[in-house]
Design a protein around this motif. Structure first.
Motif, PDB file in Angstrom:
ATOM      1  N   GLN A 124     -46.449  41.247  21.717  1.00 41.75           N
ATOM      2  CA  GLN A 124     -45.636  40.990  20.535  1.00 41.75           C
ATOM      3  C   GLN A 124     -44.786  39.734  20.717  1.00 41.75           C
ATOM      4  O   GLN A 124     -44.268  39.185  19.739  1.00 41.75           O
ATOM      5  CB  GLN A 124     -44.727  42.189  20.234  1.00 41.75           C
ATOM      6  CG  GLN A 124     -45.467  43.389  19.667  1.00 41.75           C
ATOM      7  CD  GLN A 124     -44.547  44.555  19.384  1.00 41.75           C
ATOM      8  OE1 GLN A 124     -43.327  44.366  19.239  1.00 41.75           O
ATOM      9  NE2 GLN A 124     -45.090  45.745  19.301  1.00 41.75           N
ATOM     10  N   PHE A 125     -44.643  39.316  21.964  1.00 37.70           N
ATOM     11  CA  PHE A 125     -43.909  38.079  22.243  1.00 37.70           C
ATOM     12  C   PHE A 125     -44.891  36.920  22.077  1.00 37.70           C
ATOM     13  O   PHE A 125     -45.777  36.719  22.926  1.00 37.70           O
ATOM     14  CB  PHE A 125     -43.343  38.093  23.659  1.00 37.70           C
ATOM     15  CG  PHE A 125     -42.240  39.080  23.876  1.00 37.70           C
ATOM     16  CD1 PHE A 125     -40.926  38.658  23.982  1.00 37.70           C
ATOM     17  CD2 PHE A 125     -42.505  40.439  23.964  1.00 37.70           C
ATOM     18  CE1 PHE A 125     -39.900  39.567  24.192  1.00 37.70           C
ATOM     19  CE2 PHE A 125     -41.494  41.358  24.169  1.00 37.70           C
ATOM     20  CZ  PHE A 125     -40.180  40.919  24.278  1.00 37.70           C
ATOM     21  N   PRO A 126     -44.787  36.125  21.031  1.00 34.59           N
ATOM     22  CA  PRO A 126     -45.818  35.121  20.749  1.00 34.59           C
ATOM     23  C   PRO A 126     -45.899  34.020  21.788  1.00 34.59           C
ATOM     24  O   PRO A 126     -46.922  33.338  21.894  1.00 34.59           O
ATOM     25  CB  PRO A 126     -45.407  34.568  19.377  1.00 34.59           C
ATOM     26  CG  PRO A 126     -43.939  34.833  19.276  1.00 34.59           C
ATOM     27  CD  PRO A 126     -43.719  36.134  20.000  1.00 34.59           C
ATOM     28  N   GLU A 127     -44.829  33.826  22.567  1.00 39.11           N
ATOM     29  CA  GLU A 127     -44.838  32.749  23.566  1.00 39.11           C
ATOM     30  C   GLU A 127     -45.549  33.139  24.856  1.00 39.11           C
ATOM     31  O   GLU A 127     -45.807  32.267  25.710  1.00 39.11           O
ATOM     32  CB  GLU A 127     -43.385  32.358  23.932  1.00 39.11           C
ATOM     33  CG  GLU A 127     -42.507  31.989  22.741  1.00 39.11           C
ATOM     34  CD  GLU A 127     -41.736  33.194  22.202  1.00 39.11           C
ATOM     35  OE1 GLU A 127     -40.737  32.970  21.510  1.00 39.11           O
ATOM     36  OE2 GLU A 127     -42.139  34.335  22.473  1.00 39.11           O
ATOM     37  N   ILE A 128     -45.846  34.405  25.047  1.00 42.91           N
ATOM     38  CA  ILE A 128     -46.344  34.900  26.333  1.00 42.91           C
ATOM     39  C   ILE A 128     -47.835  34.622  26.511  1.00 42.91           C
ATOM     40  O   ILE A 128     -48.642  34.836  25.615  1.00 42.91           O
ATOM     41  CB  ILE A 128     -46.078  36.416  26.460  1.00 42.91           C
ATOM     42  CG1 ILE A 128     -44.591  36.683  26.683  1.00 42.91           C
ATOM     43  CG2 ILE A 128     -46.909  37.041  27.567  1.00 42.91           C
ATOM     44  CD1 ILE A 128     -44.063  36.162  28.007  1.00 42.91           C
ATOM     45  N   ARG A 129     -48.183  34.148  27.713  1.00 44.43           N
ATOM     46  CA  ARG A 129     -49.578  34.034  28.146  1.00 44.43           C
ATOM     47  C   ARG A 129     -49.781  35.031  29.276  1.00 44.43           C
ATOM     48  O   ARG A 129     -49.055  35.023  30.265  1.00 44.43           O
ATOM     49  CB  ARG A 129     -49.884  32.617  28.624  1.00 44.43           C
ATOM     50  CG  ARG A 129     -49.723  31.536  27.559  1.00 44.43           C
ATOM     51  CD  ARG A 129     -50.752  31.675  26.441  1.00 44.43           C
ATOM     52  NE  ARG A 129     -52.115  31.663  26.932  1.00 44.43           N
ATOM     53  CZ  ARG A 129     -52.810  30.544  27.191  1.00 44.43           C
ATOM     54  NH1 ARG A 129     -52.265  29.364  27.003  1.00 44.43           N
ATOM     55  NH2 ARG A 129     -54.063  30.622  27.630  1.00 44.43           N
ATOM     56  N   LEU A 130     -50.793  35.896  29.123  1.00 42.78           N
ATOM     57  CA  LEU A 130     -51.059  36.961  30.080  1.00 42.78           C
ATOM     58  C   LEU A 130     -52.234  36.596  30.980  1.00 42.78           C
ATOM     59  O   LEU A 130     -53.287  36.180  30.502  1.00 42.78           O
ATOM     60  CB  LEU A 130     -51.368  38.265  29.326  1.00 42.78           C
ATOM     61  CG  LEU A 130     -51.869  39.455  30.162  1.00 42.78           C
ATOM     62  CD1 LEU A 130     -50.797  39.915  31.149  1.00 42.78           C
ATOM     63  CD2 LEU A 130     -52.288  40.602  29.238  1.00 42.78           C
ATOM     64  N   HIS A 131     -52.064  36.798  32.286  1.00 41.97           N
ATOM     65  CA  HIS A 131     -53.116  36.563  33.268  1.00 41.97           C
ATOM     66  C   HIS A 131     -53.232  37.803  34.153  1.00 41.97           C
ATOM     67  O   HIS A 131     -52.309  38.118  34.902  1.00 41.97           O
ATOM     68  CB  HIS A 131     -52.791  35.349  34.146  1.00 41.97           C
ATOM     69  CG  HIS A 131     -52.620  34.069  33.389  1.00 41.97           C
ATOM     70  ND1 HIS A 131     -53.622  33.125  33.289  1.00 41.97           N
ATOM     71  CD2 HIS A 131     -51.571  33.577  32.689  1.00 41.97           C
ATOM     72  CE1 HIS A 131     -53.191  32.105  32.559  1.00 41.97           C
ATOM     73  NE2 HIS A 131     -51.941  32.361  32.190  1.00 41.97           N
TER      74      HIS A 131
END
Length: 412
Positions: A326-333
């Motif tokens: 929901q956090f639009p700035e987050i990139r998940l790895h």
């Protein structure tokens, strides 16, 4: 020497998450990948063309591995010297066996630093007996094969030192003076075959239980401290003749001076944010360097922060990925590891921000949401102005309310 061009095969000793991210970068650039480690279905092996399962002590397997590739690099510095030398006898190993021999052994590393005039913590060697007249507190560390806080114990008296050495099975150790540092810093950099050097600036790191928890870039330090950290790093790369990416970990003292803690001869956890924040990630930079290609542009698109995701976040319930995203700035790895154990690095998240502290607040809040399934956090109608978040160091990050950091993605 001719460059090793896309279409060639990269060999990686080690097959964890660093190897995985290196393999992803290699795939994007058109290279093939072969990895070797004692484990199967590993993070790097899932991406590789070929995963060889063999002990690092199996020199026959090491030589067969080396004959299948055009160049070899490391994602794990505790590769035995014999394996490194066997590899190097067949194919280029970058960084080389000599660099590995120095940096994987704390005593050799510290003697190298002191002999070449680099600022380093005071230390004494412990082999057959304990020294007398020690100053405390101090840190007892095994001379070899330690990372993420393994093989080190803080001691405050002769009795504690004796007990700690017994706990470490009386193996060769280094007793380091305790440094009352203000902050922990790192410099991730690369050096090519032609000696060209680039760096990503100075990062600021915070640890939990000796494991990296959060990195922000750029670090909030004086211009002089940053200049000194970068000069030390470049000097170490040149003295060791490093080809590839490596990281120099440093302590910042209250008077602004920096001293070297450790050298990691490979891409580094604190450099993961370069994947999303820099023009050229540390992993692409590693490929460029070991293949004899021109180094890429290390400049950042914006300030950034990275938070590790440890296996603890899977307990007692699996993480709430929908809440995180929901956090639009987050990139998940995520690293493709099957078993989530406490303290095990399972992945990381990155965010760009208006400052390093702003980005750190975003990743902290997003990570907290992973286990807060019952908490509904509403995004702000308007983004939080950057001036509303103090930018004077990591001490302020924990005070930023999770709800307030939910900024709309209005660019940086």
């Amino acid at each position: 020497m001719k460059p090793i061009l896309p279409g060639s095969t990269i060999g990686i000793l080690g097959s964890g998450q660093l190897g995985r991210m290196l393999a992803i970068a290699a795939r994007q650039m058109g290279y093939k990948i072969v990895v070797l480690s004692p484990d199967a279905n590993t993070p790097a092996g899932q991406i590789a063309d070929l995963e060889i399962v063999a002990s690092y002590d199996d020199l026959s397997a090491i030589r067969k591995f080396a004959k299948k590739v055009d160049v070899v690099t490391l994602e794990f510095e505790n590769v035995p010297a014999a394996a490194a030398l066997a590899t190097e006898s067949i194919v280029p190993l970058r960084p080389g066996a000599e660099v590995l021999a120095t940096t994987q052994h704390r005593l050799r590393e510290k003697n190298f630093l002191r002999a070449n005039g680099f600022p380093v913590t005071g230390f004494v060697e412990i082999t057959s007996e304990l020294p007398s007249g020690c100053s405390y507190p101090a840190i007892l560390k095994t001379a070899g094969f330690g990372y993420d806080g393994k093989g080190q114990i803080k001691v405050a008296s002769d009795d504690e030192l004796r007990a700690a050495w017994d706990q470490l099975e009386r193996q060769p150790c280094v007793l380091e003076a305790f440094v009352p540092f203000e902050r922990e810093l790192s410099v991730v950099a690369a050096r090519g075959l032609d000696g060209h050097f680039v760096d990503y600036g100075v990062f600021e790191n915070s640890h939990q239980n000796h494991i990296l928890d959060l990195t922000t870039a750029p670090a909030v330090v004086t211009a002089k401290s940053a200049k000194d950290a970068l000069a030390i790093t470049r000097g170490i790369f040149e003295k060791l003749n490093i080809v590839g990416v490596a990281c120099v970990e440093l302590f910042l003292k209250s008077d602004g001076t920096v001293i070297v803690n450790e050298i990691a001869p490979r891409p580094h956890n604190s450099g993961h944010l370069t994947i999303d924040a820099a023009t050229t990630s540390q992993f692409e930079q590693q490929l460029r360097a070991i293949c004899g290609l021109p180094l890429g542009d290390p400049r950042f698109h914006a300030p950034a922060a990275m938070a590790n995701l440890l296996g603890d976040l899977w307990q007692p319930n699996p993480p709430d990925w929908a809440a995180l995203l929901q956090f639009p700035e987050i990139r998940l790895h995520l690293y493709g590891k099957d078993e989530a154990r406490p303290g095990r690095k399972m992945g990381h998240i990155t965010a760009l921000g208006k400052s390093g502290v702003h980005a750190a607040g975003i990743v902290r809040a997003a990570r907290a949401a992973l286990q807060a399934q019952s908490v509904q956090v509403q995004p702000l109608v308007a983004p939080l102005p950057v001036e509303d978040i103090a930018d004077d160091g990591m001490a302020d990050v924990g005070a930023v309310d999770a709800e307030l950091i939910r900024s709309a993605s209005d660019g940086f």
